[in-house]
Design an enzyme around this catalytic site. Structure first.
Site, short mmCIF file in Angstrom:
data_model
loop_
_atom_site.label_atom_id
_atom_site.label_comp_id
_atom_site.label_asym_id
_atom_site.label_seq_id
_atom_site.Cartn_x
_atom_site.Cartn_y
_atom_site.Cartn_z
N ALA A 132 0.85 -1.19 0.00
CA ALA A 132 0.00 0.00 0.00
C ALA A 132 0.88 1.23 0.00
O ALA A 132 1.95 1.24 0.61
CB ALA A 132 -0.91 0.02 1.23
N ASP A 133 0.41 2.24 -0.68
CA ASP A 133 1.09 3.53 -0.64
C ASP A 133 0.38 4.49 0.28
O ASP A 133 1.01 5.36 0.89
CB ASP A 133 1.22 4.09 -2.07
CG ASP A 133 2.21 3.27 -2.86
OD1 ASP A 133 1.85 2.18 -3.33
OD2 ASP A 133 3.38 3.69 -2.96
#
Ligand SMILES: CSC[C@H]1O[C@H](OP(=O)(O)O)[C@H](O)[C@@H]1O
Length: 352
Positions: free
Chosen positions: A248-249
């Site tokens: 995930a960013d």
């Protein structure tokens, strides 16, 4: 010589990064002498991966602060320097929240030290430098916890010894300070003998999967198969994938998650094949200041990443392109949960 150490830093303030644009053909380290070097390396994706971006950004400021030639007349001047450098680093890539949160934490510390009469200029400088350097070791510890929590959860939910895992992009040692997030789960499963096979997607157009994740899996001798992005549905149907694990960013407060482009479609496919879908990220990737995924800024990358392979043009000249670096997966498709160093949480049940 093959290596998985994306970041090298020593207490003399020497910082080097593995130039990931040259992998897998060449393992070449380049020196980062200051914040601007880091900004350029992050922007050009010589170093990439949400945690690694924040770590290299922080260490590049530590490098500057350890230089005797960098002098300040007051704590106020030091604070202005720190805030300006941190604000600049945040502009290198907008989607991943890690650099933004690291900048906020460092600036908050600097503000406190500046106001503290009992702390002199050199003590403040040392405290900020120590804070920045700690990001490296903290990340590795978090990744081992993420790996173990995620492995335990998948084994418990799938109730079988040998698992087939699909993963996207690169979330391993080349995206972090070491071990990895989603690939950390794969490493933990491999360590306990619970991996049958890993299927990694190519992840066009930067090819984090074929160039970086495949590199890590071969290096670790984990049984793995590379697939093109357009093979994911067929692979899920043909090979009986047990779980999809991705990184995930930025995770919004409601659990919507921004990650590498192609993640959303894998989540849709996983749902239609009744396959568990996990997001793995340090808790610091959760941005509780944004309500849902619609507010996450999505970086547009240069079209040349799509139209060329290296210097060779592979797409028709003159064609328009759309090259978003990320997409947003709705929380309801993250059926396995969000795996953090604090444990595994249902995507809709994230609490600050
Ligand atoms: C350990 S999370 C890494 C995260 O960052 C990647 O993006 P990029 O290669 O563009 O920095 C991808 O979204 C990964 O999930």
């Amino acid at each position: 010589m093959a290596t998985l150490q994306a970041i090298k830093y020593d207490d003399t303030g020497k910082l080097e990064i593995l130039d990931q644009l040259q992998l897998p053909e060449s393992c070449t380290y380049i020196s980062i002498e200051n914040v601007e070097d880091a900004w350029q390396a992050i922007r050009q994706m010589k170093v990439r991966g949400a945690p690694a971006i924040a770590i290299v950004g922080c260490l590049s400021l530590a490098v500057e602060l350890k230089k005797p030639s960098v002098a300040f007349q007051s704590k106020g001047e030091l604070h202005t320097f720190v805030k300006q450098r941190m604000d600049h680093l945040v502009t290198s890539r907008p989607t991943a929240v890690n650099m933004q949160l690291a900048a906020e934490a460092c600036t908050k510390l600097s503000t406190r030290l500046t106001a503290e009469d009992s702390t002199d200029l050199e003590a403040a400088r040392r405290a900020i430098t120590k804070h920045l350097e700690a990001t490296l070791a903290n990340d590795v510890a978090d990744n081992h916890a993420i790996g173990d929590h995620g492995a335990r959860d998948i084994l418990q939910k799938r109730n079988k010894d040998k698992l087939r895992i699909m993963t996207h992009c690169n979330t391993g040692s080349l995206a972090t300070a070491g071990y990895g997030t989603a690939l950390g789960i794969v490493r933990s499963l491999h360590k306990s003998g619970n991996v049958d096979r890993v299927y990694c997607t190519e992840t066009r157009p930067y090819n984090q999967g074929s160039r970086l994740t495949a590199f890590e899996l071969v290096y670790e001798k984990i049984p793995s198969t590379l697939i093109c992005d357009n093979m994911a549905a067929a692979a899920m149907k043909q090979f009986g994938i047990d779980a999809v694990v991705v990184g995930a960013d930025r995770v919004a407060a409601n659990g919507d998650t921004a990650n590498k482009i192609g993640t959303y479609q894998l989540a849709v496919l996983a749902k239609s094949h009744q396959i568990l879908f996990y997001v793995a990220a340090p808790f610091s990737s959760i941005d509780f200041d944004i309500a849902n995924g619609a507010a996450i800024p999505i970086e547009e990358r240069p079209h040349g990443e799509m139209t060329h392979t290296g210097s060779v043009r592979t797409a028709a000249a003159g064609i328009d392109c759309w090259n978003p670096g990320f997409d947003v997966t709705p929380a309801e498709l993250i059926t396995g949960g969000i795996v953090t160093e604090r444990g595994v949480f249902p995507a809709h049940q994230l609490v600050r």
